[in-house]
Design a protein around this motif. Sequence first.
Motif, PDB file in Angstrom:
ATOM      1  N   CYS A  39      42.866  28.284   0.299  1.00 24.00           N
ATOM      2  CA  CYS A  39      41.625  28.726  -0.331  1.00 24.00           C
ATOM      3  C   CYS A  39      40.805  29.653   0.564  1.00 24.00           C
ATOM      4  O   CYS A  39      39.881  30.314   0.082  1.00 24.00           O
ATOM      5  CB  CYS A  39      40.786  27.527  -0.762  1.00 24.00           C
ATOM      6  SG  CYS A  39      40.189  26.501   0.596  1.00 24.00           S
ATOM      7  N   ASP A  40      41.128  29.716   1.848  1.00 24.51           N
ATOM      8  CA  ASP A  40      40.389  30.543   2.803  1.00 24.51           C
ATOM      9  C   ASP A  40      41.129  31.809   3.229  1.00 24.51           C
ATOM     10  O   ASP A  40      40.584  32.613   3.981  1.00 24.51           O
ATOM     11  CB  ASP A  40      40.080  29.740   4.075  1.00 24.51           C
ATOM     12  CG  ASP A  40      38.730  29.064   4.037  1.00 24.51           C
ATOM     13  OD1 ASP A  40      38.033  29.174   3.018  1.00 24.51           O
ATOM     14  OD2 ASP A  40      38.380  28.424   5.043  1.00 24.51           O
ATOM     15  N   LYS A  41      42.344  31.987   2.768  1.00 21.78           N
ATOM     16  CA  LYS A  41      43.176  33.092   3.257  1.00 21.78           C
ATOM     17  C   LYS A  41      42.539  34.463   3.066  1.00 21.78           C
ATOM     18  O   LYS A  41      42.761  35.362   3.851  1.00 21.78           O
ATOM     19  CB  LYS A  41      44.552  33.043   2.604  1.00 21.78           C
ATOM     20  CG  LYS A  41      45.358  31.831   3.050  1.00 21.78           C
ATOM     21  CD  LYS A  41      46.768  32.180   3.333  1.00 21.78           C
ATOM     22  CE  LYS A  41      47.628  30.978   3.569  1.00 21.78           C
ATOM     23  NZ  LYS A  41      47.581  30.406   4.865  1.00 21.78           N
ATOM     24  N   ASP A  42      41.731  34.651   2.011  1.00 20.66           N
ATOM     25  CA  ASP A  42      41.118  35.951   1.745  1.00 20.66           C
ATOM     26  C   ASP A  42      39.699  36.069   2.301  1.00 20.66           C
ATOM     27  O   ASP A  42      39.041  37.096   2.111  1.00 20.66           O
ATOM     28  CB  ASP A  42      41.102  36.229   0.237  1.00 20.66           C
ATOM     29  CG  ASP A  42      42.507  36.376  -0.332  1.00 20.66           C
ATOM     30  OD1 ASP A  42      43.410  36.830   0.414  1.00 20.66           O
ATOM     31  OD2 ASP A  42      42.718  36.041  -1.510  1.00 20.66           O
ATOM     32  N   GLU A  43      39.221  35.034   2.982  1.00 17.72           N
ATOM     33  CA  GLU A  43      37.868  35.039   3.543  1.00 17.72           C
ATOM     34  C   GLU A  43      37.802  35.935   4.780  1.00 17.72           C
ATOM     35  O   GLU A  43      38.771  36.049   5.527  1.00 17.72           O
ATOM     36  CB  GLU A  43      37.441  33.623   3.936  1.00 17.72           C
ATOM     37  CG  GLU A  43      37.300  32.673   2.776  1.00 17.72           C
ATOM     38  CD  GLU A  43      36.112  32.997   1.886  1.00 17.72           C
ATOM     39  OE1 GLU A  43      35.069  33.436   2.417  1.00 17.72           O
ATOM     40  OE2 GLU A  43      36.251  32.832   0.664  1.00 17.72           O
ATOM     41  N   ILE A  63      39.456  27.794  10.606  1.00 17.90           N
ATOM     42  CA  ILE A  63      40.748  27.713  11.282  1.00 17.90           C
ATOM     43  C   ILE A  63      40.903  26.302  11.822  1.00 17.90           C
ATOM     44  O   ILE A  63      40.064  25.832  12.596  1.00 17.90           O
ATOM     45  CB  ILE A  63      40.846  28.739  12.430  1.00 17.90           C
ATOM     46  CG1 ILE A  63      40.685  30.158  11.880  1.00 17.90           C
ATOM     47  CG2 ILE A  63      42.175  28.573  13.185  1.00 17.90           C
ATOM     48  CD1 ILE A  63      40.541  31.223  12.947  1.00 17.90           C
ATOM     49  N   PHE A  64      41.955  25.638  11.387  1.00 25.03           N
ATOM     50  CA  PHE A  64      42.229  24.283  11.848  1.00 25.03           C
ATOM     51  C   PHE A  64      43.270  24.339  12.953  1.00 25.03           C
ATOM     52  O   PHE A  64      44.304  24.996  12.809  1.00 25.03           O
ATOM     53  CB  PHE A  64      42.703  23.414  10.683  1.00 25.03           C
ATOM     54  CG  PHE A  64      41.614  23.170   9.687  1.00 25.03           C
ATOM     55  CD1 PHE A  64      40.783  22.070   9.813  1.00 25.03           C
ATOM     56  CD2 PHE A  64      41.386  24.056   8.650  1.00 25.03           C
ATOM     57  CE1 PHE A  64      39.747  21.852   8.918  1.00 25.03           C
ATOM     58  CE2 PHE A  64      40.356  23.856   7.748  1.00 25.03           C
ATOM     59  CZ  PHE A  64      39.534  22.748   7.881  1.00 25.03           C
ATOM     60  N   LYS A  65      42.974  23.688  14.053  1.00 30.37           N
ATOM     61  CA  LYS A  65      43.887  23.593  15.191  1.00 30.37           C
ATOM     62  C   LYS A  65      44.763  22.368  14.953  1.00 30.37           C
ATOM     63  O   LYS A  65      44.264  21.235  14.952  1.00 30.37           O
ATOM     64  CB  LYS A  65      43.108  23.438  16.510  1.00 30.37           C
ATOM     65  CG  LYS A  65      42.065  24.515  16.742  1.00 30.37           C
ATOM     66  CD  LYS A  65      42.701  25.853  16.932  1.00 30.37           C
ATOM     67  CE  LYS A  65      41.657  26.914  17.265  1.00 30.37           C
ATOM     68  NZ  LYS A  65      42.269  28.203  17.536  1.00 30.37           N
ATOM     69  N   LEU A  66      46.045  22.607  14.720  1.00 28.22           N
ATOM     70  CA  LEU A  66      46.972  21.528  14.387  1.00 28.22           C
ATOM     71  C   LEU A  66      47.991  21.322  15.493  1.00 28.22           C
ATOM     72  O   LEU A  66      48.269  22.235  16.279  1.00 28.22           O
ATOM     73  CB  LEU A  66      47.716  21.842  13.080  1.00 28.22           C
ATOM     74  CG  LEU A  66      46.865  22.164  11.856  1.00 28.22           C
ATOM     75  CD1 LEU A  66      47.755  22.386  10.645  1.00 28.22           C
ATOM     76  CD2 LEU A  66      45.835  21.094  11.594  1.00 28.22           C
ATOM     77  N   THR A  67      48.565  20.144  15.509  1.00 26.62           N
ATOM     78  CA  THR A  67      49.642  19.825  16.429  1.00 26.62           C
ATOM     79  C   THR A  67      50.694  19.019  15.698  1.00 26.62           C
ATOM     80  O   THR A  67      50.376  18.262  14.775  1.00 26.62           O
ATOM     81  CB  THR A  67      49.126  19.039  17.652  1.00 26.62           C
ATOM     82  OG1 THR A  67      50.196  18.859  18.572  1.00 26.62           O
ATOM     83  CG2 THR A  67      48.561  17.683  17.277  1.00 26.62           C
TER      84      THR A  67
END
Length: 125
Positions: free
Chosen positions: A16-20, A25-29
């Motif tokens: 849902c944020d790709k065009d913002e 930005i979520f920091k994932l592991t």
Amino acid sequence: MAKIKQIKQYDYILDCDKDEVNPSIFKLTDLNPNKAADVYDVLFEGGTFKLSFKALVKAAELGVVGWENVLNEDGKEAEFKIHTMKQLPINMLTEIGLKVLKSTFPEFEEAFKNEEDGETPDPLA
């Protein structure tokens, strides 16, 4: 020969944020073996594979290690804390959880896809 699996850390932007202009930005592991075992137990609760909301939320809780540009109700940057993360909408938590699961358990990719399509195969079969 034993091989150590590299635990990856990576950034993720929700669909849902790709065009913002300034997306969250979520920091994932990827999950380490102990955390992966916790989620694995939830995936196989009752003895069969089930990609449940509980498993997705658990994976998100364990796989998110930070964020950028996540705002609180006042429009200010929200500090990353586990209890704050649990306040994200369920659709965001489940999307993040699925990303963490797919990265942590690539061998289950087909099972995750089938679950999304409404099928429930056993990935260990």
